[in-house]
Motif scaffolding. Structure first.
Motif, PDB file in Angstrom:
ATOM      1  N   THR A 120       1.284  -1.502  -0.268  1.00  0.00           N
ATOM      2  CA  THR A 120       0.114   0.116   0.435  1.00  0.00           C
ATOM      3  C   THR A 120       0.927   0.938   0.140  1.00  0.00           C
ATOM      4  N   LEU A 121       0.609   2.261  -0.739  1.00  0.00           N
ATOM      5  CA  LEU A 121       1.468   3.212  -1.004  1.00  0.00           C
ATOM      6  C   LEU A 121       0.924   4.457   0.510  1.00  0.00           C
ATOM      7  N   LEU A 122       2.117   5.023   0.748  1.00  0.00           N
ATOM      8  CA  LEU A 122       2.398   5.811   2.222  1.00  0.00           C
ATOM      9  C   LEU A 122       2.333   6.537   1.872  1.00  0.00           C
ATOM     10  N   GLU A 123       2.329   7.694   1.658  1.00  0.00           N
ATOM     11  CA  GLU A 123       3.095   9.070   1.735  1.00  0.00           C
ATOM     12  C   GLU A 123       3.587  10.329   2.784  1.00  0.00           C
ATOM     13  N   ASP A 124       3.735  11.563   2.558  1.00  0.00           N
ATOM     14  CA  ASP A 124       4.142  12.235   3.630  1.00  0.00           C
ATOM     15  C   ASP A 124       4.607  13.393   2.898  1.00  0.00           C
ATOM     16  N   ASN A 125       4.097  14.486   3.357  1.00  0.00           N
ATOM     17  CA  ASN A 125       5.167  15.875   2.682  1.00  0.00           C
ATOM     18  C   ASN A 125       5.982  16.040   4.083  1.00  0.00           C
ATOM     19  N   LEU A 126       6.912  16.919   3.421  1.00  0.00           N
ATOM     20  CA  LEU A 126       7.940  17.628   4.648  1.00  0.00           C
ATOM     21  C   LEU A 126       7.939  19.291   4.054  1.00  0.00           C
ATOM     22  N   VAL A 127       7.397  19.697   4.533  1.00  0.00           N
ATOM     23  CA  VAL A 127       6.845  21.365   4.557  1.00  0.00           C
ATOM     24  C   VAL A 127       7.539  21.901   5.027  1.00  0.00           C
ATOM     25  N   PHE A 128       8.294  22.909   4.678  1.00  0.00           N
ATOM     26  CA  PHE A 128       9.201  24.493   4.013  1.00  0.00           C
ATOM     27  C   PHE A 128       8.353  25.046   4.967  1.00  0.00           C
ATOM     28  N   HIS A 129       7.959  26.021   5.633  1.00  0.00           N
ATOM     29  CA  HIS A 129       7.241  27.136   5.813  1.00  0.00           C
ATOM     30  C   HIS A 129       8.188  29.206   6.065  1.00  0.00           C
ATOM     31  N   LEU A 130       8.445  28.811   4.803  1.00  0.00           N
ATOM     32  CA  LEU A 130       9.342  29.960   4.462  1.00  0.00           C
ATOM     33  C   LEU A 130       8.910  31.449   5.158  1.00  0.00           C
ATOM     34  N   GLU A 131       9.772  32.471   6.068  1.00  0.00           N
ATOM     35  CA  GLU A 131       9.403  34.169   6.791  1.00  0.00           C
ATOM     36  C   GLU A 131       8.593  34.378   5.669  1.00  0.00           C
ATOM     37  N   SER A 132       8.651  33.945   4.718  1.00  0.00           N
ATOM     38  CA  SER A 132       7.444  35.246   3.494  1.00  0.00           C
ATOM     39  C   SER A 132       6.478  34.762   3.532  1.00  0.00           C
ATOM     40  N   GLY A 133       6.033  33.713   4.496  1.00  0.00           N
ATOM     41  CA  GLY A 133       4.644  33.029   4.308  1.00  0.00           C
ATOM     42  C   GLY A 133       4.519  31.888   2.916  1.00  0.00           C
ATOM     43  N   THR A 134       5.549  31.865   2.185  1.00  0.00           N
ATOM     44  CA  THR A 134       5.743  30.861   0.752  1.00  0.00           C
ATOM     45  C   THR A 134       5.225  29.063   1.732  1.00  0.00           C
ATOM     46  N   GLU A 135       5.311  28.215   0.860  1.00  0.00           N
ATOM     47  CA  GLU A 135       5.580  26.665   1.404  1.00  0.00           C
ATOM     48  C   GLU A 135       6.046  25.785  -0.028  1.00  0.00           C
ATOM     49  N   GLN A 136       6.935  25.484   1.060  1.00  0.00           N
ATOM     50  CA  GLN A 136       8.082  24.543  -0.118  1.00  0.00           C
ATOM     51  C   GLN A 136       7.989  23.215   0.243  1.00  0.00           C
ATOM     52  N   LYS A 137       7.072  22.100  -0.573  1.00  0.00           N
ATOM     53  CA  LYS A 137       7.218  20.186   0.103  1.00  0.00           C
ATOM     54  C   LYS A 137       7.898  19.878  -0.726  1.00  0.00           C
ATOM     55  N   VAL A 138       8.933  18.757  -0.227  1.00  0.00           N
ATOM     56  CA  VAL A 138       9.419  17.701  -0.341  1.00  0.00           C
ATOM     57  C   VAL A 138       8.103  16.281  -0.018  1.00  0.00           C
ATOM     58  N   ASN A 139       7.848  15.405  -1.009  1.00  0.00           N
ATOM     59  CA  ASN A 139       7.283  14.320  -0.861  1.00  0.00           C
ATOM     60  C   ASN A 139       7.814  13.291  -0.117  1.00  0.00           C
ATOM     61  N   LEU A 140       7.629  13.040   1.084  1.00  0.00           N
ATOM     62  CA  LEU A 140       8.178  11.107   0.937  1.00  0.00           C
ATOM     63  C   LEU A 140       7.085  10.128   0.695  1.00  0.00           C
TER      64      LEU A 140
END
Length: 469
Positions: A120-140
């Protein structure tokens, strides 16, 4: 002095210390996602890493870095030395990444049980919340597979192991005297590094032509991007059949990436030690099959790639029929023979008969005979291909093709569909150019039960597929 000090302070404020809250700035990742391929549930994975770079021209602050699903998926993350644990709410605050600098992220996984037969596929995201309010994600992500787990199994009475789910063995399996362990068709056992099977009673592996039993190591990740651990030898300890054990039977089994594949200890040669039929023993860091003063019957098997010998018979009785014994072990140039047989005063060789079998490898001579003239030493080869210097012996050798190492067409590695030492991939089915095609004699000595019938009227030397009776 005050003027000079002011100048020093002014020039120490370089661009690397210039932090910006511009929404246009982004971090750069060495990986867009972290994939673990297939993993067993409740079993910790190896650690994967990736880098976070700042190439924006200004320093960037992360207000927080968090696991999007918190503690729901089993992923564990360490960011630049800070662990995203339960006490921290599975996040870390105030991480700075200076201009032209980087931080390293470590990821592991122990997935929960998913209560399904299939992965079964198991996913999560590591979320980088920048001081500017921007969010970037790396999928796990990982495919998680529920597995049964057994530790230090001791079989004291007749027992059967059959499962469509993977079974992980820690500490090994011991079959006590008087007990029989049967492993049913379609079962796959994944052995941890120090685990194997020690047989004092009896072992029966009862696979089927289209539903083998598989015995392998428990590492299902990769050593390198191109090399799964499953292709690396020495992943588990293999099968050892001890002195009091007899009438062991292995049908349709795939035994690979062991230390020793199968070892038969010295025993009473009036009793059958091992029937090995329609099976593969491949990629061993020790011996493939080693028989010492035992009686073994090996029919339609592939014994390939071992650091020591692919097959070694030291005394006793052995019949080898319709087998491929090939020595292309890739991890050490000081590899042993494909086939070795011999005797000693303690271990007379009463009978070694080899029919319709292909014995080849890298070296010019891969068949080793070790004779002590003071005791029994009887052998016979009939309709075989042997990569060894020709012998003028009409009593013990009949219709043998002596493979010439200088002949590169249809011999050595050219016999087979694939020998890829770079990717450690092998397909030992005969290629159409092999000189083994159509060279065997039909039914030189009929096998015992469950061997099926030939597909063609002009059989090939070496192992081949049987169809069910």
């Amino acid at each position: 002095m005050l003027t000079l000090l002011g100048t020093v302070v002014l020039f120490s404020c370089t661009d690397d210390d210039d932090f910006s809250t511009s929404a246009a700035l982004r971090l750069t990742f060495s990986e867009d996602s972290v994939a673990f391929d297939t993993v067993f549930s409740q079993v910790p994975t190896a650690t994967k890493t990736f880098w976070v770079y700042n190439r924006s021209g200004h320093g960037i602050r992360c207000s927080n870095i968090r696991l999007e699903k918190g503690n729901q998926t089993g992923y564990r993350v360490n960011v630049d030395g800070s662990y995203l644990g339960a006490s921290e709410g599975f996040l870390v605050n105030d991480i700075e990444v200076r201009n032209k600098d980087s931080i390293r992220v470590f990821v592991e996984l122990t997935s929960p049980v998913n209560n399904r037969v299939e992965p079964t596929l198991l996913e999560d995201n590591l979320v980088f919340h920048l001081e500017s309010g921007t969010e970037q994600k790396v999928n796990l992500n990982a495919w998680t597979w529920d597995a049964e787990q057994y530790r230090d199994m001791r079989i004291e009475r007749d027992s059967t192991i059959t499962s469509s789910r993977p079974i992980i063995i820690y500490g090994g399996i011991t079959v006590a005297e008087g007990a029989t362990l049967t492993i049913g068709a379609g079962t796959t056992l994944y052995f941890h590094e120090n685990a194997g099977i020690d047989v004092y009673g009896r072992l029966v592996i009862w696979g089927e032509a289209d539903n083998n039993v598989v015995l392998r190591g428990d590492r299902i990740d990769n050593m390198f991007d191109y090399l799964p651990y499953d292709r690396v030898s020495g992943q588990w300890q293999g099968i050892r059949i001890h002195e009091p054990s007899y009438e062991n039977a292995i049908y349709y089994a795939d035994i690979h990436s062991t230390y020793d594949g199968i070892v038969c200890d010295s025993s009473d040669v009036s009793k059958m030690k091992l029937y090995l039929y329609n099976s593969v023993v491949h990629n061993c860091q020790g011996y493939g099959l080693k028989s010492t003063h035992s009686v073994v019957d090996v029919v339609n098997c592939q014994l390939t790639n071992a650091l020591y010998d692919c097959m070694a018979v030291f005394g006793g009785v052995a019949r080898v029929m319709n087998c491929t014994i090939a020595q292309f072990y890739p991890y050490d140039a000081n590899r042993g023979a494909a086939l070795r047989f011999g005797n000693s005063p303690e271990h007379p060789l009463y009978n070694f008969n080899c029919y319709n079998s292909l014995v080849t490898g890298y070296a010019d001579d891969v068949v080793m005979s070790e004779a002590d003239t003071t005791t029994n030493y009887a052998f016979f080869f009939d309709h075989c291909i042997l990569r060894t210097p020709a012998v003028n012996d009409t009593v013990n050798i009949k219709d043998v093709i002596w493979e010439n190492p200088k002949d590169t067409v249809g011999t050595g590695e050219k016999h087979f569909r694939l020998i890829d030492i770079d990717l450690i991939k092998y397909d030992f089915r005969l290629d159409s150019v092999s000189i083994a095609i159509g060279k065997a004699v039909p039914n030189p000595d009929l096998p015992f039960d469950r061997l099926g019938v030939r597909r063609d009227d002009e059989p090939d030397i070496g192992c081949y597929e049987y169809v069910k009776e």
